[in-house]
Motif scaffolding. Sequence first.
Motif, PDB file in Angstrom:
ATOM      1  N   LEU A  68       0.902  -1.114  -0.025  1.00 39.24           N
ATOM      2  CA  LEU A  68       0.044   0.098  -0.046  1.00 39.24           C
ATOM      3  C   LEU A  68       0.871   1.295   0.018  1.00 39.24           C
ATOM      4  N   ASP A  69       2.231   1.082  -0.360  1.00 44.45           N
ATOM      5  CA  ASP A  69       3.221   2.257  -0.308  1.00 44.45           C
ATOM      6  C   ASP A  69       2.406   3.385  -1.443  1.00 44.45           C
ATOM      7  N   SER A  70       2.514   4.769  -1.051  1.00 43.85           N
ATOM      8  CA  SER A  70       2.192   5.576  -2.220  1.00 43.85           C
ATOM      9  C   SER A  70       3.182   5.962  -3.012  1.00 43.85           C
ATOM     10  N   ASN A  71       2.774   6.242  -4.148  1.00 52.06           N
ATOM     11  CA  ASN A  71       3.862   6.703  -5.408  1.00 52.06           C
ATOM     12  C   ASN A  71       4.184   8.116  -5.225  1.00 52.06           C
ATOM     13  N   SER A  72       4.924   8.149  -4.003  1.00 49.58           N
ATOM     14  CA  SER A  72       5.151   9.820  -3.519  1.00 49.58           C
ATOM     15  C   SER A  72       6.006  10.470  -4.627  1.00 49.58           C
ATOM     16  N   ASN A  73       7.105   9.934  -5.293  1.00 51.22           N
ATOM     17  CA  ASN A  73       7.793  10.297  -6.315  1.00 51.22           C
ATOM     18  C   ASN A  73       7.373  10.345  -7.714  1.00 51.22           C
ATOM     19  N   ASN A  74       6.104   9.655  -8.025  1.00 48.54           N
ATOM     20  CA  ASN A  74       5.737   9.890  -9.268  1.00 48.54           C
ATOM     21  C   ASN A  74       6.529   8.995 -10.287  1.00 48.54           C
ATOM     22  N   THR A  75       7.246   8.000  -9.680  1.00 52.37           N
ATOM     23  CA  THR A  75       7.937   7.115 -10.557  1.00 52.37           C
ATOM     24  C   THR A  75       7.237   5.689 -10.671  1.00 52.37           C
ATOM     25  N   GLU A  76       7.125   5.120 -11.599  1.00 48.18           N
ATOM     26  CA  GLU A  76       6.354   3.811 -11.690  1.00 48.18           C
ATOM     27  C   GLU A  76       6.866   2.684 -10.896  1.00 48.18           C
ATOM     28  N   ARG A  77       6.204   2.034  -9.887  1.00 44.06           N
ATOM     29  CA  ARG A  77       6.581   1.054  -9.421  1.00 44.06           C
ATOM     30  C   ARG A  77       6.127  -0.338  -9.865  1.00 44.06           C
ATOM     31  N   ILE A  78       7.316  -1.452 -10.079  1.00 41.70           N
ATOM     32  CA  ILE A  78       6.967  -2.547 -10.490  1.00 41.70           C
ATOM     33  C   ILE A  78       6.759  -3.769  -9.462  1.00 41.70           C
ATOM     34  N   LEU A  79       5.559  -4.654  -9.381  1.00 44.47           N
ATOM     35  CA  LEU A  79       5.475  -5.633  -8.650  1.00 44.47           C
ATOM     36  C   LEU A  79       5.244  -6.959  -9.248  1.00 44.47           C
ATOM     37  N   PHE A  80       6.063  -7.879  -8.966  1.00 41.55           N
ATOM     38  CA  PHE A  80       6.223  -9.067  -9.792  1.00 41.55           C
ATOM     39  C   PHE A  80       5.454 -10.123  -8.880  1.00 41.55           C
ATOM     40  N   GLU A  81       4.377 -10.810  -9.074  1.00 45.62           N
ATOM     41  CA  GLU A  81       3.655 -11.649  -8.552  1.00 45.62           C
ATOM     42  C   GLU A  81       4.173 -13.084  -9.151  1.00 45.62           C
ATOM     43  N   ILE A  82       4.833 -14.109  -8.481  1.00 46.62           N
ATOM     44  CA  ILE A  82       5.215 -15.392  -8.794  1.00 46.62           C
ATOM     45  C   ILE A  82       4.182 -16.342  -8.359  1.00 46.62           C
ATOM     46  N   GLY A  83       3.584 -17.055  -9.439  1.00 45.48           N
ATOM     47  CA  GLY A  83       2.303 -18.058  -8.979  1.00 45.48           C
ATOM     48  C   GLY A  83       1.020 -17.385  -9.025  1.00 45.48           C
ATOM     49  N   CYS A  84       0.690 -16.627  -9.746  1.00 47.39           N
ATOM     50  CA  CYS A  84      -0.465 -15.841  -9.663  1.00 47.39           C
ATOM     51  C   CYS A  84      -1.721 -16.503  -9.918  1.00 47.39           C
ATOM     52  N   GLY A  85      -1.618 -17.905 -10.360  1.00 43.75           N
ATOM     53  CA  GLY A  85      -2.976 -18.580 -10.422  1.00 43.75           C
ATOM     54  C   GLY A  85      -3.745 -17.879 -11.295  1.00 43.75           C
ATOM     55  N   GLU A 101      17.396  -7.888 -15.014  1.00 44.18           N
ATOM     56  CA  GLU A 101      17.699  -7.808 -13.697  1.00 44.18           C
ATOM     57  C   GLU A 101      17.526  -6.249 -12.849  1.00 44.18           C
ATOM     58  N   ASN A 102      17.439  -6.354 -11.707  1.00 47.10           N
ATOM     59  CA  ASN A 102      17.231  -5.037 -11.079  1.00 47.10           C
ATOM     60  C   ASN A 102      16.130  -4.208 -11.484  1.00 47.10           C
ATOM     61  N   SER A 103      15.085  -4.811 -11.821  1.00 50.53           N
ATOM     62  CA  SER A 103      13.948  -3.906 -12.494  1.00 50.53           C
ATOM     63  C   SER A 103      12.527  -4.167 -11.732  1.00 50.53           C
ATOM     64  N   VAL A 104      12.685  -4.766 -10.542  1.00 52.86           N
ATOM     65  CA  VAL A 104      11.392  -5.053  -9.719  1.00 52.86           C
ATOM     66  C   VAL A 104      11.507  -4.443  -8.296  1.00 52.86           C
ATOM     67  N   ASP A 105      10.378  -3.672  -7.984  1.00 55.85           N
ATOM     68  CA  ASP A 105      10.521  -3.048  -6.600  1.00 55.85           C
ATOM     69  C   ASP A 105       9.981  -4.113  -5.583  1.00 55.85           C
ATOM     70  N   VAL A 106       8.977  -4.910  -5.780  1.00 54.99           N
ATOM     71  CA  VAL A 106       8.213  -5.789  -4.878  1.00 54.99           C
ATOM     72  C   VAL A 106       7.996  -6.983  -5.721  1.00 54.99           C
ATOM     73  N   SER A 107       8.486  -8.044  -4.869  1.00 53.31           N
ATOM     74  CA  SER A 107       8.024  -9.250  -5.663  1.00 53.31           C
ATOM     75  C   SER A 107       7.335 -10.272  -4.484  1.00 53.31           C
ATOM     76  N   THR A 108       6.355 -11.008  -4.808  1.00 52.85           N
ATOM     77  CA  THR A 108       5.762 -11.797  -3.789  1.00 52.85           C
ATOM     78  C   THR A 108       5.805 -13.324  -4.354  1.00 52.85           C
ATOM     79  N   LEU A 109       6.099 -14.290  -3.202  1.00 49.11           N
ATOM     80  CA  LEU A 109       5.932 -15.738  -3.211  1.00 49.11           C
ATOM     81  C   LEU A 109       4.879 -15.932  -2.248  1.00 49.11           C
ATOM     82  N   ILE A 110       3.429 -16.072  -2.467  1.00 46.20           N
ATOM     83  CA  ILE A 110       2.675 -16.569  -1.623  1.00 46.20           C
ATOM     84  C   ILE A 110       1.902 -17.937  -1.874  1.00 46.20           C
ATOM     85  N   PHE A 111       2.292 -18.522  -0.957  1.00 44.32           N
ATOM     86  CA  PHE A 111       1.921 -20.045  -1.165  1.00 44.32           C
ATOM     87  C   PHE A 111       2.329 -20.806  -2.693  1.00 44.32           C
TER      88      PHE A 111
END
Length: 269
Positions: A71-88, A147-157
């Motif tokens: 839920l972090d806000s995009n305070s500096n107006n730069t695009e943030r990348i989230l990568f979900e692994i195992g999205c189903g 490489e070095n392109s993702v801000d947040v990655s998730t591994l959930i189950f």
Amino acid sequence: MAEDAVSRETKTLSASDAERLERQNARKVSDYQAAMLERNAKKHWDLFYKRNETRFFKDRHWTTREFEDLLDSNSNNTERILFEIGCGVGNFIYPLSEENPNFKILACDLSSTAVEIAKSNPKYNPGRMHVFQCDITSKEVFAILKENSVDVSTLIFVLSAIHPERFAQTLRNVFELLKPGGVLLFRDYGLYDMAQLRFKAGHKISENFYMRQDGTRAYYFSTEYLGSLLEQSGFRVVSNTYVHRRTINKKENVDVPRIFVQCKASKPI
């Protein structure tokens, strides 16, 4: 009703629980069957999603409550990348896209069937999302992400469904994809979870690793083992705890204790 409690300790086994685990050793999955399960991992997940489509997993609205980084806000107006692994079929990405539209969402799954279902969702927005089929245990992801392109990655189950011999490579791939300072958010099955204790003889592949009836697999993590894996892959472990969850339904006389492992790790700057 579900009640959550966070603890650094896993479950203390009762005598009957210890006997259950011992009985699992009476007959294990053969080496040949274990090899076939690994070879056909994608096939089993494709069959799972063909059979269940969107009916099996519920939307994961709880993730933003458990992981404030989502839920972090995009305070500096730069695009943030989230990568979900195992999205189903998208049970995580679609609720998240509504709660935090600031992320550009990339998501992959081993199952091409799951990917097709996820992309057929009316909420799929190609301008803000890219869902694709990928085996995260291999290097093929680097043909799509840098490489070095993702801000947040998730591994959930997700990691629990992978062969333990591939844990290290999987985590190293995630580490390389993250930007310095990027974070990995993790939740999965914890050691001595009731689902682990309920396996009968003939389902155990190796220590804490089991075969389900449908051919999919599940590993049950201790916080110590997970922390060691992450540190060996280069991560700095920020938090790493057991989550004890009790699902209670008095009407149906159900009282089921569950144990999960929840972790946040970062890539050093």
